[in-house]
Design a protein around this motif. Structure first.
Motif, mmCIF file in Angstrom:
data_model
loop_
_atom_site.group_PDB
_atom_site.id
_atom_site.type_symbol
_atom_site.label_atom_id
_atom_site.label_comp_id
_atom_site.label_asym_id
_atom_site.label_seq_id
_atom_site.Cartn_x
_atom_site.Cartn_y
_atom_site.Cartn_z
ATOM 1 N N ILE A 61 0.846 -1.205 0.000
ATOM 2 C CA ILE A 61 0.000 0.000 0.000
ATOM 3 C C ILE A 61 0.876 1.248 0.000
ATOM 4 O O ILE A 61 0.647 2.186 -0.760
ATOM 5 N N LYS A 62 1.894 1.253 0.831
ATOM 6 C CA LYS A 62 2.796 2.407 0.919
ATOM 7 C C LYS A 62 3.555 2.596 -0.395
ATOM 8 O O LYS A 62 3.729 3.726 -0.865
ATOM 9 N N HIS A 63 4.004 1.504 -1.004
ATOM 10 C CA HIS A 63 4.734 1.581 -2.270
ATOM 11 C C HIS A 63 3.839 2.145 -3.377
ATOM 12 O O HIS A 63 4.268 3.006 -4.150
ATOM 13 N N GLU A 64 2.600 1.681 -3.448
ATOM 14 C CA GLU A 64 1.669 2.195 -4.453
ATOM 15 C C GLU A 64 1.396 3.681 -4.236
ATOM 16 O O GLU A 64 1.360 4.473 -5.186
ATOM 17 N N ALA A 65 1.226 4.078 -2.985
ATOM 18 C CA ALA A 65 0.992 5.493 -2.675
ATOM 19 C C ALA A 65 2.198 6.342 -3.081
ATOM 20 O O ALA A 65 2.039 7.449 -3.604
ATOM 21 N N ALA A 66 3.401 5.836 -2.863
ATOM 22 C CA ALA A 66 4.614 6.573 -3.239
ATOM 23 C C ALA A 66 4.706 6.736 -4.754
ATOM 24 O O ALA A 66 5.078 7.809 -5.245
ATOM 25 N N GLN A 67 4.338 5.701 -5.484
ATOM 26 C CA GLN A 67 4.353 5.790 -6.953
ATOM 27 C C GLN A 67 3.328 6.811 -7.448
ATOM 28 O O GLN A 67 3.619 7.592 -8.355
ATOM 29 N N ARG A 68 2.141 6.792 -6.874
ATOM 30 C CA ARG A 68 1.104 7.750 -7.265
ATOM 31 C C ARG A 68 1.523 9.181 -6.933
ATOM 32 O O ARG A 68 1.311 10.099 -7.722
ATOM 33 N N LEU A 69 2.126 9.367 -5.762
ATOM 34 C CA LEU A 69 2.577 10.698 -5.358
ATOM 35 C C LEU A 69 3.670 11.205 -6.297
ATOM 36 O O LEU A 69 3.641 12.357 -6.721
ATOM 37 N N GLU A 70 4.602 10.347 -6.643
ATOM 38 C CA GLU A 70 5.685 10.752 -7.544
ATOM 39 C C GLU A 70 5.146 11.105 -8.930
ATOM 40 O O GLU A 70 5.548 12.121 -9.518
ATOM 41 N N ALA A 71 4.219 10.309 -9.448
ATOM 42 C CA ALA A 71 3.633 10.591 -10.762
ATOM 43 C C ALA A 71 2.882 11.916 -10.748
ATOM 44 O O ALA A 71 2.994 12.724 -11.675
ATOM 45 N N TRP A 72 2.133 12.153 -9.687
ATOM 46 C CA TRP A 72 1.387 13.410 -9.569
ATOM 47 C C TRP A 72 2.335 14.602 -9.449
ATOM 48 O O TRP A 72 2.176 15.619 -10.120
ATOM 49 N N ALA A 73 3.352 14.476 -8.602
ATOM 50 C CA ALA A 73 4.285 15.587 -8.360
ATOM 51 C C ALA A 73 5.054 15.947 -9.623
ATOM 52 O O ALA A 73 5.341 17.128 -9.857
ATOM 53 N N THR A 74 5.374 14.957 -10.435
ATOM 54 C CA THR A 74 6.087 15.218 -11.685
ATOM 55 C C THR A 74 5.288 16.155 -12.578
ATOM 56 O O THR A 74 5.855 17.019 -13.248
ATOM 57 N N LYS A 75 3.965 16.010 -12.561
ATOM 58 C CA LYS A 75 3.101 16.848 -13.395
ATOM 59 C C LYS A 75 2.746 18.173 -12.715
ATOM 60 O O LYS A 75 2.621 19.197 -13.371
#
Length: 141
Positions: A61-75
């Motif tokens: 769950i934490k890993h998925e949240a980190a991936q989503r946060l990174e993808a969002w922050a990039t944009k």
């Protein structure tokens, strides 16, 4: 004015968090500050629930949240402003305050939902951050 700003976002409520991020970006650009972004995964609440999920599920769950946060922050965050992404799990307001201390933030930017009868002025987590954080806290509606 500010050197380090901690922006708290809720990855499960991105339309709401999006305008909060816009405000934090504007503040950082105007003051020359760097941004740290935190997403807190709420704790399971009960030890029984946490033990049922297990460490492997919690890490996934934490890993998925980190991936989503990174993808969002990039944009969402302009290049050069971002200093760190943080995904934690626990009590939301406590984790925000702890992260602000860890990164030596001068200010915390949080969003507040439209008030309901039970939390009339600001949301319960935003209100607790305002009451307990030693830094300046900017609440965005």
């Amino acid at each position: 004015m500010f050197k380090t700003i901690l922006l708290a976002v809720d990855m499960n409520d991105m339309p709401e968090s999006g305008h909060v991020a816009d405000a934090a970006v504007h503040m950082a650009e105007c003051t020359g500050a760097r941004l740290h972004i935190i997403n807190v995964i709420p704790g399971s609440g009960m030890a029984m629930v946490g033990s049922y999920l297990g460490a492997e599920q919690a890490n996934a769950i934490k890993h998925e949240a980190a991936q989503r946060l990174e993808a969002w922050a990039t944009k969402a965050i302009p290049t050069g402003l971002l200093d760190g992404l943080h995904v934690t799990q626990g009590t939301i307001y406590h984790e925000i305050i702890k992260a602000a201390q860890d990164v030596a933030a001068d200010a915390i930017v949080v969003g507040a939902h439209r008030p309901a009868l039970r939390d009339y002025l600001v949301g319960p987590n935003a209100a607790r951050v305002v009451r307990h954080a030693p830094q300046s806290v900017i609440v965005i509606r």
